[in-house]
Design an enzyme around this catalytic site. Structure first.
Site, PDB file in Angstrom:
ATOM      1  N   SER A 104       0.829  -1.213   0.000  1.00 44.45           N
ATOM      2  CA  SER A 104       0.000   0.000   0.000  1.00 44.45           C
ATOM      3  C   SER A 104       0.859   1.256   0.000  1.00 44.45           C
ATOM      4  CB  SER A 104      -0.903   0.008   1.239  1.00 44.45           C
ATOM      5  OG  SER A 104      -1.532   1.275   1.388  1.00 44.45           O
ATOM      6  N   TYR A 126      -1.963   5.433  -4.635  1.00 47.21           N
ATOM      7  CA  TYR A 126      -3.012   6.434  -4.506  1.00 47.21           C
ATOM      8  C   TYR A 126      -2.443   7.685  -5.149  1.00 47.21           C
ATOM      9  CZ  TYR A 126      -5.949   3.945  -1.117  1.00 47.21           C
ATOM     10  OH  TYR A 126      -6.794   3.057  -0.511  1.00 47.21           O
ATOM     11  N   THR A 152      -5.171   2.452  -7.655  1.00 46.65           N
ATOM     12  CA  THR A 152      -6.495   2.256  -7.056  1.00 46.65           C
ATOM     13  C   THR A 152      -7.428   3.346  -7.569  1.00 46.65           C
ATOM     14  OG1 THR A 152      -5.576   1.152  -5.140  1.00 46.65           O
ATOM     15  CG2 THR A 152      -7.764   2.127  -4.874  1.00 46.65           C
ATOM     16  N   LYS A 215      -7.135  -1.021 -10.076  1.00 51.22           N
ATOM     17  CA  LYS A 215      -7.890  -1.725  -9.036  1.00 51.22           C
ATOM     18  C   LYS A 215      -9.171  -0.967  -8.719  1.00 51.22           C
ATOM     19  CE  LYS A 215      -7.268  -3.302  -4.223  1.00 51.22           C
ATOM     20  NZ  LYS A 215      -7.842  -2.294  -3.322  1.00 51.22           N
ATOM     21  N   HIS A 239     -13.074  -2.582  -2.874  1.00 52.48           N
ATOM     22  CA  HIS A 239     -12.266  -2.117  -1.746  1.00 52.48           C
ATOM     23  C   HIS A 239     -12.699  -2.813  -0.444  1.00 52.48           C
ATOM     24  CE1 HIS A 239      -9.390   1.435  -1.342  1.00 52.48           C
ATOM     25  NE2 HIS A 239      -9.441   1.001  -0.093  1.00 52.48           N
TER      26      HIS A 239
HETATM   27  C1  FNR Z   1      -7.900  -1.879   2.384  1.00 51.83           C
HETATM   28  N1  FNR Z   1      -7.856  -1.787   0.991  1.00 51.83           N
HETATM   29  C2  FNR Z   1      -6.934  -0.937   0.403  1.00 51.83           C
HETATM   30  N2  FNR Z   1      -6.847  -0.867  -0.949  1.00 51.83           N
HETATM   31  C3  FNR Z   1      -5.931  -0.079  -1.535  1.00 51.83           C
HETATM   32  O1  FNR Z   1      -5.872  -0.042  -2.764  1.00 51.83           O
HETATM   33  N3  FNR Z   1      -5.057   0.652  -0.772  1.00 51.83           N
HETATM   34  C4  FNR Z   1      -5.070   0.646   0.588  1.00 51.83           C
HETATM   35  O2  FNR Z   1      -4.265   1.296   1.242  1.00 51.83           O
HETATM   36  C5  FNR Z   1      -6.075  -0.148   1.208  1.00 51.83           C
HETATM   37  N4  FNR Z   1      -6.179  -0.176   2.571  1.00 51.83           N
HETATM   38  C6  FNR Z   1      -7.064  -1.048   3.172  1.00 51.83           C
HETATM   39  C7  FNR Z   1      -7.087  -1.131   4.553  1.00 51.83           C
HETATM   40  C8  FNR Z   1      -7.912  -2.067   5.173  1.00 51.83           C
HETATM   41  C9  FNR Z   1      -7.909  -2.165   6.665  1.00 51.83           C
HETATM   42  C10 FNR Z   1      -8.726  -2.929   4.383  1.00 51.83           C
HETATM   43  C11 FNR Z   1      -9.598  -3.978   5.028  1.00 51.83           C
HETATM   44  C12 FNR Z   1      -8.726  -2.817   3.011  1.00 51.83           C
HETATM   45  C13 FNR Z   1      -8.684  -2.677   0.154  1.00 51.83           C
HETATM   46  C14 FNR Z   1      -7.967  -4.001  -0.104  1.00 51.83           C
HETATM   47  O3  FNR Z   1      -6.902  -3.825  -1.005  1.00 51.83           O
HETATM   48  C15 FNR Z   1      -8.883  -5.056  -0.735  1.00 51.83           C
HETATM   49  O4  FNR Z   1      -9.535  -4.518  -1.856  1.00 51.83           O
HETATM   50  C16 FNR Z   1      -9.934  -5.619   0.226  1.00 51.83           C
HETATM   51  O5  FNR Z   1      -9.457  -5.664   1.543  1.00 51.83           O
HETATM   52  C17 FNR Z   1     -10.330  -7.030  -0.232  1.00 51.83           C
HETATM   53  O6  FNR Z   1     -11.362  -7.508   0.517  1.00 51.83           O
HETATM   54  P1  FNR Z   1     -11.193  -8.526   1.780  1.00 51.83           P
HETATM   55  O7  FNR Z   1     -10.299  -9.677   1.354  1.00 51.83           O
HETATM   56  O8  FNR Z   1     -10.634  -7.711   2.903  1.00 51.83           O
HETATM   57  O9  FNR Z   1     -12.598  -8.942   2.000  1.00 51.83           O
END
Ligand code: FNR
Length: 344
Positions: A104, A126, A152, A215, A239
């Protein structure tokens, strides 16, 4: 693997409640969060018989990188909330499992430090309001060895979460919040840019020379637009139910995105993937690989690098087991015929 619910319960016991809620929660009424896993569960499987499954191979290659299975680590923010070794532990566990880490932009350890602990990794981007800051981050990630960028696209603003009122309730030291953003004069400059567009795909490619995946794609028209602007891959994602609540489940969006790409680029999917059955369902709908968000965070919280490795290893083993029971010894045997038609 411990069943997902048991792993989540262990993590809940281990973590401060504000951190658990930040990780586990979704936006709005959390309807999309709930829909993700429910949509996988609705898909019934059609197993084949008498297919010699004495050896099952889960290995695959993604954008030139060989992997032990089609299971990757999704980008998630601020791993120091889960474990003192933070992203360094995640990177080590992922490498030992033969998987790939998507790091990330909001990591709580410096890109270069994570890179030195990692196997193959991609950098999640981002686009920040300060585009110079974005470019500098991308250049650092490229120099540190990222093999691709993941833009993203679903976060022009951060979705409002019901369980947490912003990051301010989190026990996150300033140096972890800004691990990659030293010298930043104001936090606001590190907010997401709401004016990010398809043009940013080419810009990122030019700044880095790396393939760029997008994404957050949930629609065929967006998928086509991404390809038109040079995307090297797509990640079907909402997400983890943390952006637009009410958005459709990723299992529902995946088929139209797969169809729109016509096999030109790999399509990945995340959101609620919790078992080998879910991995098989995703592959049967045409995904090349899946990503795990929360399960990896729970592994990290309960066992550091070893915990991350265990989550990935056990999901890979479960996938192999499910492939065997379904009569599918190779990933190339998996097709749409593995799924029963949905009943209305
Ligand atoms: C995320 N996700 C996310 N996506 C991204 O592109 N950059 C990020 O910094 C974050 N940060 C983030 C923090 C937390 C706590 C969560 C739970 C999720 C989204 C992540 O990449 C992903 O799309 C989802 O978490 C997938 O779903 P599941 O497996 O958590 O159900």
């Amino acid at each position: 693997m411990l069943p997902y619910e048991a792993l989540e319960t262990l993590a809940r016991e281990r973590l401060p409640s504000a951190v658990f809620d930040y990780y586990a929660g979704g936006s709005g009424d959390e309807s999309t969060l709930a829909a993700n896993s429910a949509a996988w569960a609705r898909l019934r499987l059609r197993p084949r018989v008498l297919r010699d499954v004495s050896s099952v191979d889960t290995s695959t290659t993604l954008l030139g990188t060989p992997l032990s299975s089609p299971i990757l680590v999704a980008p998630t923010a601020f791993h120091s909330l889960a474990h003192p070794d933070a992203e360094l532990a995640t990177a080590r566990g992922t490498r030992e499992a033969g998987s790939l880490l998507v790091l990330s932009s909001r990591s709580s350890r410096r890109i270069e430090d994570v890179a030195s602990a990692a196997g193959p990794w991609w950098f999640q981007v981002y686009v920040f309001r300060d585009r110079g800051l974005t470019r500098a981050l991308v250049q650092r990630a490229t120099a540190a060895g990222a093999r691709a960028l993941v833009l993203t696209g679903d976060t022009p603003y951060v979705g409002h979460k019901r369980r947490n009122r912003g990051d301010s309730t989190l026990p996150l030291p300033e140096q972890d919040f800004l691990a990659n953003l030293e010298g930043l004069t104001h936090r606001a400059l590190a907010e997401q840019a709401p004016d990010v567009t398809f043009q940013d795909i080419a810009r990122l490619r030019e700044d880095s020379g790396l393939p760029v995946l997008v994404k957050g794609v949930l629609r065929a028209d967006d998928a086509r637009e991404c390809l038109h602007h040079g995307a090297a891959g797509l990640i079907v994602s909402n997400h983890g139910g943390r952006q637009l609540d009410g958005a459709l489940a990723t299992a529902e969006a995946l088929p139209e995105v797969v169809e729109a790409t016509q096999g030109r680029v790999p399509v990945l999917v995340d959101g609620g993937v919790r078992s080998g059955r879910d991995v098989l369902r995703a592959l049967a709908l045409g995904a090349h690989a899946v990503l795990l968000g929360r399960p990896v965070l729970w592994g990290l919280a309960t066992g550091g690098a070893q915990g991350v490795r265990q989550v990935l290893d056990s999901l890979r083993e479960d996938t192999a087991h499910v492939l065997a029971l379904a009569g599918l010894p190779r990933l190339s045997d998996v097709g749409a015929d593995v799924l029963a038609p949905l009943k209305p």
